[in-house]
Write a protein that holds these residues in place. Sequence first.
Motif, PDB file in Angstrom:
ATOM      1  N   SER A  54      13.850  36.626  17.537  1.00 25.30           N
ATOM      2  CA  SER A  54      12.949  36.039  16.567  1.00 25.30           C
ATOM      3  C   SER A  54      11.700  36.769  16.025  1.00 25.30           C
ATOM      4  O   SER A  54      10.584  36.766  15.828  1.00 25.30           O
ATOM      5  CB  SER A  54      12.204  34.633  17.445  1.00 25.30           C
ATOM      6  N   GLY A  55      11.990  38.226  16.171  1.00 23.09           N
ATOM      7  CA  GLY A  55      11.170  39.091  15.711  1.00 23.09           C
ATOM      8  C   GLY A  55      10.039  39.287  16.599  1.00 23.09           C
ATOM      9  O   GLY A  55       8.869  39.929  16.012  1.00 23.09           O
ATOM     10  N   GLN A  56      10.036  38.993  17.974  1.00 26.95           N
ATOM     11  CA  GLN A  56       8.854  39.055  18.486  1.00 26.95           C
ATOM     12  C   GLN A  56       8.444  40.555  19.502  1.00 26.95           C
ATOM     13  O   GLN A  56       7.642  40.820  19.949  1.00 26.95           O
ATOM     14  CB  GLN A  56       8.971  37.989  19.861  1.00 26.95           C
ATOM     15  N   GLY A  57       9.587  41.512  18.917  1.00 26.37           N
ATOM     16  CA  GLY A  57       9.464  42.801  19.365  1.00 26.37           C
ATOM     17  C   GLY A  57      10.251  42.820  20.876  1.00 26.37           C
ATOM     18  O   GLY A  57      10.677  41.891  21.484  1.00 26.37           O
ATOM     19  N   TYR A  58      10.492  44.039  21.403  1.00 26.45           N
ATOM     20  CA  TYR A  58      11.321  44.472  22.474  1.00 26.45           C
ATOM     21  C   TYR A  58      11.163  45.529  23.100  1.00 26.45           C
ATOM     22  O   TYR A  58      10.562  46.712  22.457  1.00 26.45           O
ATOM     23  CB  TYR A  58      12.597  44.365  22.276  1.00 26.45           C
ATOM     24  N   PRO A  65       8.847  47.093  17.415  1.00 24.40           N
ATOM     25  CA  PRO A  65       7.673  46.632  17.137  1.00 24.40           C
ATOM     26  C   PRO A  65       7.930  44.936  16.834  1.00 24.40           C
ATOM     27  O   PRO A  65       9.246  44.442  16.595  1.00 24.40           O
ATOM     28  CB  PRO A  65       7.241  47.270  15.774  1.00 24.40           C
ATOM     29  N   ARG A  66       6.938  44.010  16.901  1.00 22.57           N
ATOM     30  CA  ARG A  66       7.059  42.596  16.148  1.00 22.57           C
ATOM     31  C   ARG A  66       7.291  42.638  14.904  1.00 22.57           C
ATOM     32  O   ARG A  66       6.529  43.431  14.145  1.00 22.57           O
ATOM     33  CB  ARG A  66       5.797  42.314  16.701  1.00 22.57           C
ATOM     34  N   LEU A  67       8.304  41.953  14.155  1.00 25.18           N
ATOM     35  CA  LEU A  67       8.394  42.016  12.966  1.00 25.18           C
ATOM     36  C   LEU A  67       7.821  40.270  12.201  1.00 25.18           C
ATOM     37  O   LEU A  67       7.767  40.193  11.191  1.00 25.18           O
ATOM     38  CB  LEU A  67       9.764  41.848  12.368  1.00 25.18           C
ATOM     39  N   ALA A  68       7.828  39.452  13.352  1.00 28.96           N
ATOM     40  CA  ALA A  68       7.592  38.191  13.018  1.00 28.96           C
ATOM     41  C   ALA A  68       6.066  38.173  12.121  1.00 28.96           C
ATOM     42  O   ALA A  68       5.204  38.685  12.776  1.00 28.96           O
ATOM     43  CB  ALA A  68       7.604  37.166  14.204  1.00 28.96           C
ATOM     44  N   ARG A 112      12.751  36.512   5.599  1.00 25.08           N
ATOM     45  CA  ARG A 112      13.210  35.830   6.928  1.00 25.08           C
ATOM     46  C   ARG A 112      12.370  36.045   8.285  1.00 25.08           C
ATOM     47  O   ARG A 112      11.789  35.179   8.761  1.00 25.08           O
ATOM     48  CB  ARG A 112      14.725  36.585   7.470  1.00 25.08           C
ATOM     49  N   PHE A 113      12.005  37.344   8.440  1.00 24.03           N
ATOM     50  CA  PHE A 113      11.048  37.590   9.640  1.00 24.03           C
ATOM     51  C   PHE A 113       9.656  37.395   9.190  1.00 24.03           C
ATOM     52  O   PHE A 113       9.065  36.946  10.275  1.00 24.03           O
ATOM     53  CB  PHE A 113      11.394  39.218   9.917  1.00 24.03           C
ATOM     54  N   GLY A 114       9.231  37.349   7.991  1.00 21.26           N
ATOM     55  CA  GLY A 114       7.736  36.958   7.903  1.00 21.26           C
ATOM     56  C   GLY A 114       7.440  35.607   7.968  1.00 21.26           C
ATOM     57  O   GLY A 114       6.492  35.413   8.224  1.00 21.26           O
ATOM     58  N   LYS A 115       8.557  34.629   8.171  1.00 16.53           N
ATOM     59  CA  LYS A 115       8.356  33.135   8.224  1.00 16.53           C
ATOM     60  C   LYS A 115       8.360  32.847   9.746  1.00 16.53           C
ATOM     61  O   LYS A 115       7.930  31.727  10.282  1.00 16.53           O
ATOM     62  CB  LYS A 115       9.473  32.449   7.638  1.00 16.53           C
ATOM     63  N   LEU A 116       8.832  33.911  10.645  1.00 14.84           N
ATOM     64  CA  LEU A 116       8.834  33.463  11.983  1.00 14.84           C
ATOM     65  C   LEU A 116       7.590  33.575  12.737  1.00 14.84           C
ATOM     66  O   LEU A 116       6.830  34.539  12.319  1.00 14.84           O
ATOM     67  CB  LEU A 116       9.837  34.340  12.732  1.00 14.84           C
ATOM     68  N   ASN A 117       7.473  32.894  13.588  1.00 12.61           N
ATOM     69  CA  ASN A 117       6.148  32.840  14.349  1.00 12.61           C
ATOM     70  C   ASN A 117       6.231  32.595  15.853  1.00 12.61           C
ATOM     71  O   ASN A 117       5.650  31.761  16.452  1.00 12.61           O
ATOM     72  CB  ASN A 117       5.390  31.714  13.795  1.00 12.61           C
TER      73      ASN A 117
END
Lengths: 220, 206
Positions: A54-58, A65-68, A112-117
């Motif tokens: 969900s693009g939260q980073g790892y 980095p987080r992409l969300a 896609r990633f811009g919409k995730l939160n």
Amino acid sequence: MKVIAKSWGLPILLLFAASADVRTVLADDVRTNIASRGAFEAKAQYCGYCHGPSGQGYRGYYTMPRLAGQQSEYFVNQLRAFTDGRRGNTFEMKMARVHAVSQAMRLALATRFGKLNPRPFGGAPTEHVALGKKIYEEGVPEANVPACAACHAPDAKGAGTNPRLAGQLYGYTVRGLINWSKDRGQDHAHPDTSAVMLPVANSMSKQQITAVAAYLSTLK
Amino acid sequence: MNLIKSTVALVVFMAVSNAAFAGGFEGMSLGEEMATRDCAWCHGQLGQGFATAPRLAGQTRLYIENQLVSFRAHTRDNPNSQQFMWGAAALLDARDAAELAAYFSSIAPEPANDGDATRAEIGRALFKDGNPSGNIPSCIACHGPNAEGVREMPRLGGLSYRYLRRKLAQWGQGYHLAAMQPMPEIAKHLEPEEIEALASFLSFVK
């Protein structure tokens, strides 16, 4: 294709005065087709292996980095910087290869990633969060450190080429600010948007960097 | 042939560990004592491992602890885990697991060197940059430039080729899907030749 065109409607309006760069990007998008839905989903999954589904980073050996919620324009800019070799040369893997995708794919992934939160990844030290907040909002005038909020927005969600910093992983922000002059804007004949942050990063002490990074990592 | 070799090794190590037992465990940490008594007969003296029971020497502490939890919870469910490790881990509590992990992680690892050397170069390139057009990520990003591992990310350098090959293929067969993400997904998307190349390369990494 429709989805992309739609989600770019608003940014197009907002970026009425955007750089020629972005206008070319949008024109490219209209011309190029993303091969198929399946290819897009597979690529998004690939990005998610390292950046989290969900693009939260790892946190692996490197901190991904987080992409969300990232600003699309910044997101696309950075992918181009990797491809051009202007960014990411301090890594053992070839970041240009890892991040090689077509311009149409860059835009679709940014959307896609811009919409995730998702919730912030967390895990940062907590002692200096208050100091970090103060630096973020007011800067450190006596050390020539400007208020970050002026460009990254009071809620740290960024705008356009100024990235979102909210919820970013602590280790990533620290490494990025410490290595700024070695890792970004590496085509010195053609300065890019990274030049804006260079004096900011260079004037910050290690302690100021860790404090701001800790603060940012907590923001939703 | 290999079966004979590991059986001989097993018997030898049982003898060695029994000898150590008879002499008591003076001067040993709790982790070393448990390892010598309960683990060495399969994982080798000093945890250097075999193709079936892999090397534990030099493995990261958190990874070892996580695996012991997954054997106890039966979420690591491939045939060899069921047959050999579910029993071996059943009675270990969190403190035992921490002691064992501390002990094994402190031992200098030796490479198995049992891969196909002709495939190592392809494996090295895959390990470093992945295969982005096939949506395989760089392994370095998580396992480190020298496959040394960190925190929950296991050290892969020098593990046995046959162990690695089996492990990567078993994710694709649907085993151990509860492993820490995203490893099962990544492995599912590896081609058989990519697995051969990666396992070969890794077996030679010091």
